[in-house]
Design an enzyme around this catalytic site. Structure first.
Site, short mmCIF file in Angstrom:
data_model
loop_
_atom_site.label_atom_id
_atom_site.label_comp_id
_atom_site.label_asym_id
_atom_site.label_seq_id
_atom_site.Cartn_x
_atom_site.Cartn_y
_atom_site.Cartn_z
N THR A 71 15.26 44.29 33.19
CA THR A 71 16.55 44.42 32.53
C THR A 71 17.04 43.13 31.89
O THR A 71 17.81 43.17 30.93
CB THR A 71 17.62 44.91 33.52
OG1 THR A 71 17.74 43.94 34.58
CG2 THR A 71 17.26 46.26 34.10
N GLU A 107 13.38 50.84 33.48
CA GLU A 107 13.95 49.50 33.57
C GLU A 107 14.07 49.08 35.04
O GLU A 107 14.62 49.81 35.86
CB GLU A 107 15.35 49.46 32.93
CG GLU A 107 15.36 49.61 31.42
CD GLU A 107 15.18 48.28 30.69
OE1 GLU A 107 15.07 47.23 31.38
OE2 GLU A 107 15.17 48.29 29.45
N HIS A 150 6.67 46.48 28.17
CA HIS A 150 7.39 46.30 26.91
C HIS A 150 6.74 45.20 26.08
O HIS A 150 6.64 45.30 24.85
CB HIS A 150 8.85 45.95 27.21
CG HIS A 150 9.77 46.16 26.04
ND1 HIS A 150 11.09 45.78 26.05
CD2 HIS A 150 9.56 46.71 24.83
CE1 HIS A 150 11.65 46.09 24.90
NE2 HIS A 150 10.73 46.65 24.13
N ASP A 167 8.73 41.25 28.81
CA ASP A 167 8.99 41.99 30.04
C ASP A 167 7.98 43.12 30.21
O ASP A 167 7.48 43.67 29.22
CB ASP A 167 10.42 42.53 30.06
CG ASP A 167 10.74 43.47 28.89
OD1 ASP A 167 10.51 43.07 27.74
OD2 ASP A 167 11.23 44.59 29.13
#
Length: 311
Positions: A81, A144, A182, A192
């Site tokens: 996040t 997430e 990601h 991330d």
């Protein structure tokens, strides 16, 4: 009279508590309305003659097929996040102006918040590419993990993640190699999940691919193989014979013309920015020195081994 007043206060108090128990009750109503509106869109097919508003030459009556189902996701994209708390992330994903969302948010203590139905398109991937797929939002589930981008991922969080991944893999039959990060799909923009993320553990559980350390150790670059045998070496029938045979007689040699850029592309990386693709590969599979946009000999062997797995 007093009893009636008391009951009125109790009723009002109960209503207030029920509303206050979930701080997202208002946004939940928005979600349900939006989902209802979308479900209305899904019922439309050929319009009746009297309701046609475009210039298409439709048939004389509507014909709806009986053979269809919902589209299904084929990828899972994992994020961190980069915020201070799960509460901050939940708020971010419920503000219309942010234009970002995810299907699942998992807190540090392992609490799972499913914020979006699996069949809906989340806004988590943004601009990116994996293989030839340039719209991952339309074919993926976004997860997430509550993490500021630098810290370790907690054990309860990873266990909850594995439980979610197991459910998704069984529900949608998602291939192991389609569990990605990601940074994999947006190497020039994202980092991330961070280098603390346990990709090896996930691969051992069937979510993502990883390399076999023993097979990588037995690989040789062409330049290594064609070096002269060690001077003064005499083969002896002892425990050193098999390693010698593996290294010099039956080697696994990486071809001299091995194209590492093409290997990255076959795995899935967008190589239009090759240094960024190399760093993303290292962030996922090497998890050290990943800010350096080049591959040393060991990293090149790992890439070659993985490229063969992805073929």
């Amino acid at each position: 009279m007093k009893l009636r007043v008391l009951l009125s206060y109790l009723i009002i108090g109960t209503l207030i508590c029920s509303c206050a128990s979930n701080p997202y009750s208002k946004t939940n109503k928005i979600y349900k309305k939006r989902a209802k509106d979308l479900s209305q869109d899904l019922t439309e097919f050929t319009p009746d003659k009297g309701k046609q508003t475009d210039s298409l030459n439709y048939g004389k009556y509507p014909v709806g097929t009986t053979n269809f189902n919902l589209r299904k996701p084929n990828y899972v994209v994992i994020h961190h996040t980069a915020q201070d708390s799960v509460q901050q992330t939940l708020k971010t994903f419920t503000l219309p102006r942010t234009q970002v969302s995810a299907h699942y948010v998992i807190s540090r203590d392992g609490e799972i918040y499913q914020m979006l139905n699996d069949y809906f398109r989340g806004w988590h991937g943004g601009a990116g590419m994996w293989g030839n797929n340039s719209d991952l939002n339309s074919s993926s589930i976004g997860i997430e993990l509550d993490n500021n981008g630098y810290e370790e991922f907690s054990e309860p969080q990873i266990q909850s993640l594995l439980a979610v991944l197991n459910q998704l893999k069984e529900k949608f039959n998602i291939p192991a190699k389609n569990f990605i990060g990601h940074s994999d799909i947006a190497p020039s923009r994202k980092v991330d999940p961070n280098a603390n993320f346990p990709w090896k553990l996930l691969a051992e559980e069937g979510y993502g691919l990883w390399y076999d350390e023993e097979k990588v150790a037995n690989l040789q670059l062409a330049s290594e193989f064609f070096k002269a045998f060690p001077s003064g070496f005499e083969m002896q029938p002892d425990h050193n014979t098999l390693p010698f045979l593996n290294r010099y007689i039956f080697p696994q040699v990486i071809p001299a013309d091995f194209d590492y850029a093409m290997a990255l592309k076959i795995i899935g990386y967008d190589i239009s920015d090759l240094p960024a693709a190399i760093k993303a590969f290292k962030l996922h599979f090497i998890q050290e020195n990943y800010k350096k946009p080049y591959l040393n000999e060991k990293e090149l062997k790992i890439l070659y081994h993985l490229y063969q797995k992805y073929l």
